[in-house]
Design a protein around this motif. Structure first.
Motif, mmCIF file in Angstrom:
data_model
loop_
_atom_site.group_PDB
_atom_site.id
_atom_site.type_symbol
_atom_site.label_atom_id
_atom_site.label_comp_id
_atom_site.label_asym_id
_atom_site.label_seq_id
_atom_site.Cartn_x
_atom_site.Cartn_y
_atom_site.Cartn_z
ATOM 1 N N LEU A 7 0.724 -1.152 -0.104
ATOM 2 C CA LEU A 7 -0.008 -0.126 0.054
ATOM 3 C C LEU A 7 1.005 1.234 0.205
ATOM 4 C CD1 LEU A 7 -2.563 1.454 0.413
ATOM 5 C CD2 LEU A 7 -2.152 1.258 2.678
ATOM 6 N N ALA A 100 -6.156 2.101 -1.211
ATOM 7 C CA ALA A 100 -6.671 1.212 -0.288
ATOM 8 C C ALA A 100 -7.668 0.399 -0.930
ATOM 9 C CB ALA A 100 -7.325 1.654 0.756
ATOM 10 N N GLU A 103 -5.375 -2.323 -2.652
ATOM 11 C CA GLU A 103 -5.021 -3.104 -2.139
ATOM 12 C C GLU A 103 -5.879 -4.193 -1.252
ATOM 13 O OE1 GLU A 103 -1.780 -3.815 -1.308
ATOM 14 O OE2 GLU A 103 -2.300 -5.427 0.473
ATOM 15 N N THR A 395 -6.770 0.582 6.167
ATOM 16 C CA THR A 395 -7.035 -0.448 4.989
ATOM 17 C C THR A 395 -7.552 -1.800 5.705
ATOM 18 O OG1 THR A 395 -5.466 0.837 3.930
ATOM 19 C CG2 THR A 395 -5.887 -1.302 3.020
ATOM 20 N N HIS A 399 -10.707 -3.678 4.269
ATOM 21 C CA HIS A 399 -10.652 -4.962 3.884
ATOM 22 C C HIS A 399 -11.740 -5.909 4.498
ATOM 23 C CE1 HIS A 399 -8.755 -9.048 3.986
ATOM 24 N NE2 HIS A 399 -8.909 -9.220 2.678
#
Lengths: 412, 412
Positions: A7, A100, A103, A395, A399
């Motif tokens: 990231l 993000a 990612e 992040t 996620h």
């Protein structure tokens, strides 16, 4: 699992595009630097296997399809923000939300995760409004709040036509974003000092404050400071002073949640020994609660009238901006909080003080935001900074939330 | 008796020299226009039989001798003011005092009056200070408050050296003003609105207010108006607002005689949505009573400290000017009042809010002033105006007073 170093590398790679000599970055919307950033982003999306579409206002959508066999009209789970910047911006405002998203996609790819719903990463055009007004333009057009035709005719601060500039960089697309959105989540730096000041890691964003900007002009008469008794003065400077004091008193009276700022005051002729004949000042009022904001506006009107009467001047006011507060979807706000706490992170519910694409998407779909700390609250500045570990924490929450939202049965 | 039409004609003749296209006049000190005015004045003095002397700083003295047989060292009765103007000045500020002096001489001549003491009409150099600082420069040098050598070295706003400009117009004289002054009287427009507002004809001037100018700089930190809670702000704009309000409250508390003005406020960056990081403002305090002025200054210092503390900013102050009040000679003040009332005119005692040559002469001799109304209090402006009948009333008081002062035995 998300990879903090990967990231951070993308943050730095994008930050090198339009980098300023003294630090920070300038990627004003639809300039060559913005084009370079956009082209880099599209290449990143393609390398992650995303299907890229650009719509006619230049919004970029990269979609990771759902598991085979899913219906084509399934709603998308969307992650988004923007990659344009102000003229002397930092590396995080906007870019974090988009990168993000990449990612999260990379982490899903790494794990070989198949999702029930497609996941789309979006970068919206001209969020900053620093070159073309209004701000949040790309997301506003996407949700149907401004017609494409009107948007393309907008003139920039440099006199250019938005449609021409968009075409010139080759980003007037023919594609489209998702037609149905199950949820929209935007990760962003706080752009304020609260999380840092309170030593907290994640801001759970309940909505965006309402904004009311008023320009007040007091008109009196210039007069000699040494020869004019108080009772014969029409002192615009006094009216401005009373108003500046009164704004602070109003927000103290209304209490927590209410903000108020007198950031600009211009007196004429602005001389030590001349009573000011004219004062032009601005009042910025913000509150997440519209009823309270309306109460503050009413108190301001009363204050201005009283200040003008005391100072023997006339007052005129002009609304420079008025946006209603936006409440994010409560179930998404709760979900952000739950995911963050499940990861052992400290959280705080808060409202955004600035405008974001999420408030536009909230018009058509459940939306929310996740904040990470901004060092000293500095943003729109080359000194804007958030440490890599804070970026990674935000992040990770994103996620976890996207994984749950994109495969609802699993999470149920 | 004085001749109002003759006075008015001289006002208009001098006003035609350096006249501006839209009205008003520009005779900045020691410019070609000032030279033309000075040369015209000298010719007028000579036509009235006055003996003209110009001193080394350019002050012009026209003397009507006393009756034959008077000793050469008899003190002079002096009438004076100035004929330089600000860049966009009117026809009355300064010019009235000098031209009324000529009218008094003309009236004495008409009547064949012989006086016990010589009568001198003076026009002092650079009273306005609009081209060369300080103001009241010619009278200051005349009374020994500034050396000739220092004065000649002063640089003007245009970079020129005063001594060079004085020599260039041929007004660096070798003569001298009177070595002894029995009394000095200056007739001037009020430059304020009080006489007009109260419907009165003559201002009996008791002295000149003390003046205290302070520049205040508040330094805080710029911050986002939407994301920064009040407790984390260092708001220079708030400190400036509190100070502006507090100045009015101080002068109200100190009461009549105290004036206070916040005429200049400059915020940085002066934007609607940014808390100001810096505010620079001026405070103009005036009072005829020095003890009260000192009290106001102390209250201002307390106010600034409290405003800085509340707003979480630092404050620094700088004195831009500080002049003690000047009291005119009580016997001359009484005499002005008595002569005006003997002429059936309405009067009011008052203090001058502006600086005048009379306050310099007061350092070495009994001095006072006579005010006539200024329409709407406007001065230092092309719209400056006083009707001919008001000019004549003031000149009549001046004439009566000078006649009495120049022949003391007659008046005893």
């Amino acid at each position: 699992m998300i990879d903090a170093a990967r990231l951070q590398a993308r943050i730095e790679s994008l930050g090198a595009i339009g980098a300023l000599p003294g630090g920070g970055v300038c990627r004003l919307a639809l300039t060559p630097a913005d084009k370079a950033g956009r082209d880099w982003l599209i290449a990143q999306m393609e390398s992650l296997g995303l299907a890229v579409a650009i719509d006619p206002i230049g919004n970029i959508f990269g979609t990771r399809p759902a598991r085979p066999g899913t219906t084509a009209d399934a709603p998308h789970v969307m992650i988004g923000s923007h990659i344009d910047t102000v003229a002397t911006g930092g590396l995080y405002d906007g870019a974090l939300g988009v990168l993000a998203g990449l990612e999260v996609v990379a982490a899903l790819n790494d794990a070989g995760t198949e999702t029930d719903l497609p996941v789309t990463v979006a970068a919206f055009t001209n969020e900053e409004g620093a070159r073309f007004a209004p701000d949040m333009l790309g997301s506003l057009v996407f949700v149907g709040g401004l017609s494409l035709e009107e948007a393309l005719e907008i003139r920039g601060i440099d006199g250019t036509r938005l449609g021409d500039e968009l075409a010139a960089i080759g980003h007037a697309g023919t594609g489209a974003g998702p037609s149905a959105i199950a949820a929209y989540v935007e990760l962003h730096i706080e752009q304020g000092p609260i999380l840092e000041d309170e030593g907290l890691q994640i801001g759970v964003v309940e909505g965006v404050q309402g904004i009311s900007w008023t320009e007040v002009t007091f008109s009196g008469a210039s007069a000699h400071a040494g020869t004019t008794p108080l009772r014969l003065r029409a002192d615009a400077g006094l009216a401005a002073g009373r108003t500046a004091c009164g704004v602070r008193d109003i927000i103290t009276a209304i209490g927590p949640g209410q903000l108020g700022t007198v950031g600009a005051v211009t007196l004429s002729p602005n001389l030590v020994n001349v009573v000011a004949e004219r004062a032009v000042m601005t009042v910025d009022l913000r509150n997440p609660d519209d009823a309270a904001l309306i109460e503050a506006e009413a108190a301001l009107a009363t204050l201005i009238a009283a200040a003008a009467a005391e100072a023997n001047v006339t007052a005129t006011t002009r609304s420079l901006a008025r946006f209603d507060p936006v409440d994010f979807a409560p179930e998404l706000v709760d979900a952000v909080e739950a995911e963050a706490q499940a990861l052992g992170l400290t959280t705080r519910r808060m409202f955004s003080g600035a405008g974001h694409d999420a408030q536009m998407i909230a018009r058509i779909a459940p939306a929310t935001m996740i904040f990470v700390p901004s060092q000293k609250g500095i943003s729109h500045n080359i000194r804007e900074y958030t440490p890599p570990e804070d970026l990674a924490r935000g992040t990770a929450v994103l996620h976890a939330l996207i994984a749950r939202l994109s495969t609802p049965k699993q999470g149920a």
